[in-house]
Scaffold this motif. Structure first.
Motif, PDB file in Angstrom:
ATOM      1  N   ILE A   3       1.016   2.105   7.894  1.00 18.71           N
ATOM      2  CA  ILE A   3      -0.437   2.098   7.748  1.00 18.71           C
ATOM      3  C   ILE A   3      -1.067   2.120   9.141  1.00 18.71           C
ATOM      4  O   ILE A   3      -0.815   1.222   9.949  1.00 18.71           O
ATOM      5  CB  ILE A   3      -0.899   0.866   6.962  1.00 18.71           C
ATOM      6  CG1 ILE A   3      -0.284   0.851   5.553  1.00 18.71           C
ATOM      7  CG2 ILE A   3      -2.417   0.815   6.868  1.00 18.71           C
ATOM      8  CD1 ILE A   3      -0.588  -0.400   4.762  1.00 18.71           C
ATOM      9  N   THR A  61      -4.618   3.026   9.528  1.00 19.09           N
ATOM     10  CA  THR A  61      -6.008   2.558   9.362  1.00 19.09           C
ATOM     11  C   THR A  61      -6.142   1.956   7.976  1.00 19.09           C
ATOM     12  O   THR A  61      -5.489   2.397   7.025  1.00 19.09           O
ATOM     13  CB  THR A  61      -7.032   3.688   9.521  1.00 19.09           C
ATOM     14  OG1 THR A  61      -6.791   4.691   8.517  1.00 19.09           O
ATOM     15  CG2 THR A  61      -6.933   4.311  10.912  1.00 19.09           C
ATOM     16  N   THR A  62      -6.986   0.976   7.846  1.00 21.40           N
ATOM     17  CA  THR A  62      -7.262   0.337   6.569  1.00 21.40           C
ATOM     18  C   THR A  62      -8.723   0.540   6.207  1.00 21.40           C
ATOM     19  O   THR A  62      -9.572   0.741   7.090  1.00 21.40           O
ATOM     20  CB  THR A  62      -6.947  -1.171   6.625  1.00 21.40           C
ATOM     21  OG1 THR A  62      -7.703  -1.761   7.692  1.00 21.40           O
ATOM     22  CG2 THR A  62      -5.466  -1.400   6.892  1.00 21.40           C
ATOM     23  N   GLY A  69      -7.258   3.923   2.877  1.00 23.05           N
ATOM     24  CA  GLY A  69      -6.580   3.750   4.154  1.00 23.05           C
ATOM     25  C   GLY A  69      -5.782   5.001   4.520  1.00 23.05           C
ATOM     26  O   GLY A  69      -5.678   5.945   3.734  1.00 23.05           O
ATOM     27  N   GLU A 112       0.818  -1.215   0.000  1.00 27.44           N
ATOM     28  CA  GLU A 112       0.000   0.000   0.000  1.00 27.44           C
ATOM     29  C   GLU A 112       0.852   1.265   0.000  1.00 27.44           C
ATOM     30  O   GLU A 112       0.419   2.314  -0.478  1.00 27.44           O
ATOM     31  CB  GLU A 112      -0.945   0.008   1.210  1.00 27.44           C
ATOM     32  CG  GLU A 112      -1.886  -1.172   1.275  1.00 27.44           C
ATOM     33  CD  GLU A 112      -2.809  -1.259   0.068  1.00 27.44           C
ATOM     34  OE1 GLU A 112      -2.878  -0.297  -0.703  1.00 27.44           O
ATOM     35  OE2 GLU A 112      -3.468  -2.306  -0.110  1.00 27.44           O
ATOM     36  N   TRP A 144      -7.939   3.531  -2.902  1.00 24.79           N
ATOM     37  CA  TRP A 144      -7.545   3.025  -1.581  1.00 24.79           C
ATOM     38  C   TRP A 144      -7.768   4.126  -0.559  1.00 24.79           C
ATOM     39  O   TRP A 144      -7.258   5.239  -0.684  1.00 24.79           O
ATOM     40  CB  TRP A 144      -6.083   2.603  -1.596  1.00 24.79           C
ATOM     41  CG  TRP A 144      -5.695   1.866  -0.345  1.00 24.79           C
ATOM     42  CD1 TRP A 144      -6.022   0.587  -0.018  1.00 24.79           C
ATOM     43  CD2 TRP A 144      -4.931   2.385   0.754  1.00 24.79           C
ATOM     44  NE1 TRP A 144      -5.496   0.250   1.213  1.00 24.79           N
ATOM     45  CE2 TRP A 144      -4.825   1.343   1.714  1.00 24.79           C
ATOM     46  CE3 TRP A 144      -4.338   3.612   1.034  1.00 24.79           C
ATOM     47  CZ2 TRP A 144      -4.135   1.491   2.904  1.00 24.79           C
ATOM     48  CZ3 TRP A 144      -3.649   3.769   2.224  1.00 24.79           C
ATOM     49  CH2 TRP A 144      -3.552   2.714   3.149  1.00 24.79           C
TER      50      TRP A 144
END
Length: 267
Positions: free
Chosen positions: A262, A264-265, A255, A146, A253
Motif C-alpha cells: 500500500i 497511499t491510503t 487507496g 486491503e 476503497w
C-alpha cells in the motif's frame, strides 16, 4: 401340611423353570450375537477382497464397489445407484485427464458496458464482500487486509477455496492480482474505461490454472469463460439496479497499491 408342601414345591419348580427360561434366553442371545459377529467379520473380509480387486479394476469395478458400500452402510437402493453412477463418472474422467496433474492454462478475456459513472463502477467493484449477494457462484469473500482476500465459490456440486493478493491497484483505473489454491488458481486484471459520463466499460482478463478433476473437465468445455461472462452480467445488474439508485451508500476503497504494498491510503 401336604397342601403347603405341595404349594412350596410348585413354587420352587416354577422358580426353577423361570430361571431356566432366563438362562436359555441369555444363551440364545449370546449365540445370536456370536452369529452376528461372524457374519460381520465375513462381510468385512469380503469387502476388503472386493476393494483389492476394485483397485485393479476399471471405473465400473470401482463404481460397483461404491454401490456395495452404500448398501452395506444402510443406504437405500436409490442412493446406492447414485453412488455407483457418480463414482463411475469420476473414475472415467480421472482416466481421461489423469490424477493430480495440472490442466492447460486458459486465457479468458471478457468485457461489459455498465450504464453508470466510472467512479461508482470502480467503487462497487472494490466492495468484494458484497459479491456473494449478487454473484451466483461466490459463497463468501473475507478480506483479511486491503490487499489479501480469501474466497470460497461453488464448483459443480462441490466448493473451492483460494487466496488472492492484489499486487497493483489504482483508483478508477485498474486492479491486478495473483492467487493460489489447492485445486487451481486464477491470476488476472480488471480495468475501467470511461466511454461517456454515465457509461463505463469493464475489461476483465483472467489466466486460469486448473488443477482439480472438476476444474480440468470444465476447462475442456470452456466453462470458466462462460462463468466469468455471466458473473459480469450479475455485476452490471447489481450496479444499475442497486448502486446507481443509492450511490451515497457505495463506499469503495480508494487507496493505491504498487508491488503488493500500500503506497497511499484514502483520505
Amino acid at each position: 401340611m401336604k397342601l403347603r408342601t405341595g404349594t412350596a414345591a410348585g413354587a420352587a419348580l416354577g422358580t426353577a423353570a423361570g430361571a431356566g427360561g432366563v438362562v436359555a434366553a441369555l444363551s440364545a442371545r449370546r449365540l445370536g450375537r456370536r452369529v452376528l459377529d461372524r457374519i460381520e467379520r465375513r462381510l468385512e473380509r469380503e469387502t476388503r477382497r472386493l476393494v483389492a480387486k476394485a483397485e485393479q479394476a476399471g471405473p465400473l469395478g470401482k463404481a460397483a464397489l461404491a454401490g456395495i458400500k452404500a448398501l452395506r452402510d444402510g443406504k437405500s437402493p436409490f442412493r446406492a445407484l447414485l453412488s455407483f453412477g457418480w463414482t463411475a463418472l469420476k473414475e472415467t474422467l480421472a482416466r481421461i485427464f489423469g490424477r493430480g496433474r495440472r490442466g492447460r492454462t486458459t486465457n479468458i478475456v471478457e468485457q461489459i458496458d455498465v450504464g453508470a459513472p466510472r467512479r461508482l463502477v470502480y467503487d462497487q467493484w472494490t466492495r468484494f464482500q458484497d459479491y456473494p449477494s449478487f454473484m451466483k457462484k461466490v459463497i463468501s469473500v473475507d478480506q483479511t487486509s486491503e490487499e489479501k482476500l480469501s474466497w470460497k465459490a461453488k464448483i459443480f456440486w462441490s466448493s473451492r477455496t483460494w487466496e488472492s493478493t492484489i499486487t497493483e491497484q489504482v483508483p478508477d483505473e485498474h486492479i491486478v492480482w495473483r492467487s493460489k489454491g489447492p485445486k487451481g488458481h486464477v491470476d488476472g486484471a480488471v480495468s475501467f474505461h470511461e466511454l461517456a459520463p454515465n457509461l463505463t466499460r469493464v475489461l476483465l482478463v483472467l489466466e486460469y490454472h486448473p488443477a482439480g478433476l472438476f476444474e480440468r473437465t470444465g476447462n475442456l468445455w470452456r466453462a470458466q469463460g462462460r462463468r466469468a461472462r455471466l458473473e459480469l452480467k450479475h455485476f452490471r445488474r447489481h450496479v444499475m439496479t442497486r448502486a446507481l439508485v443509492r450511490p451515497d451508500e457505495v463506499e469503495g476503497w480508494r487507496g493505491e497499491i504498487r508491488g503488493g504494498e500500500i503506497v497511499t491510503t484514502p483520505k
